[in-house]
Design a protein around this motif. Structure first.
Motif, short mmCIF file in Angstrom:
data_model
loop_
_atom_site.label_atom_id
_atom_site.label_comp_id
_atom_site.label_asym_id
_atom_site.label_seq_id
_atom_site.Cartn_x
_atom_site.Cartn_y
_atom_site.Cartn_z
N SER A 1 2.17 6.48 -6.94
CA SER A 1 1.13 7.42 -7.37
C SER A 1 1.63 8.85 -7.28
O SER A 1 1.42 9.66 -8.18
CB SER A 1 -0.13 7.22 -6.51
N ARG B 1 1.17 4.13 -3.02
CA ARG B 1 0.98 5.56 -2.79
C ARG B 1 2.22 6.36 -3.20
O ARG B 1 2.10 7.45 -3.76
CB ARG B 1 0.62 5.81 -1.34
N THR C 1 -0.97 12.29 -7.01
CA THR C 1 -1.28 12.81 -5.68
C THR C 1 -0.21 13.83 -5.30
O THR C 1 0.86 13.88 -5.89
CB THR C 1 -1.29 11.69 -4.61
N PHE D 1 -1.90 7.41 6.40
CA PHE D 1 -2.15 6.29 5.49
C PHE D 1 -3.14 5.28 6.04
O PHE D 1 -3.47 4.30 5.38
CB PHE D 1 -0.83 5.60 5.13
N GLU E 1 0.83 -1.21 0.00
CA GLU E 1 0.00 0.00 0.00
C GLU E 1 0.86 1.26 0.00
O GLU E 1 0.59 2.21 -0.75
CB GLU E 1 -0.93 0.00 1.21
#
Length: 96
Positions: free
Chosen positions: A66, A63, A72, A87, A59
């Motif tokens: 991303s 992120r 983001t 998070f 995860e």
């Protein structure tokens, strides 16, 4: 998975632990209508923790990737606790 009450679990604890350790048979133990626990072997627990850590790492990596793609906005954190909270994952050693 077998489900039993806490009174019965106390009576059969040795057997339940042996089954969890040797046969990897989990047992759901109920204390009340809304309080439940699952007895599993230490090996199964270790594997569960490993899988949880792998999921959390994936995860984080998603992120980070991303943010690298500009999808983001990067965020700076003053503490590790702030980062974990942002998070939505628990800090290592924190109870879930």
């Amino acid at each position: 998975m077998e489900q039993i009450g806490i009174v019965e679990a106390r009576k059969r604890l040795g057997t339940l632990v042996s089954r969890a350790v040797h046969a990897h048979v989990p047992v759901r133990i109920s204390r009340s209508a809304d309080e439940h626990a699952v007895l599993i072997s230490e090996d199964d627990y270790t594997e569960l923790q490993k899988l949880r850590a792998e999921r959390e790492i994936a995860e984080f990596q998603d992120r980070i990737d991303s943010a690298g793609r500009g999808e983001t906005t990067p965020v700076a954190f003053e503490t590790a606790e702030q980062m974990y909270s942002h998070f939505g994952v628990s800090h290592p050693g924190e109870r879930r």
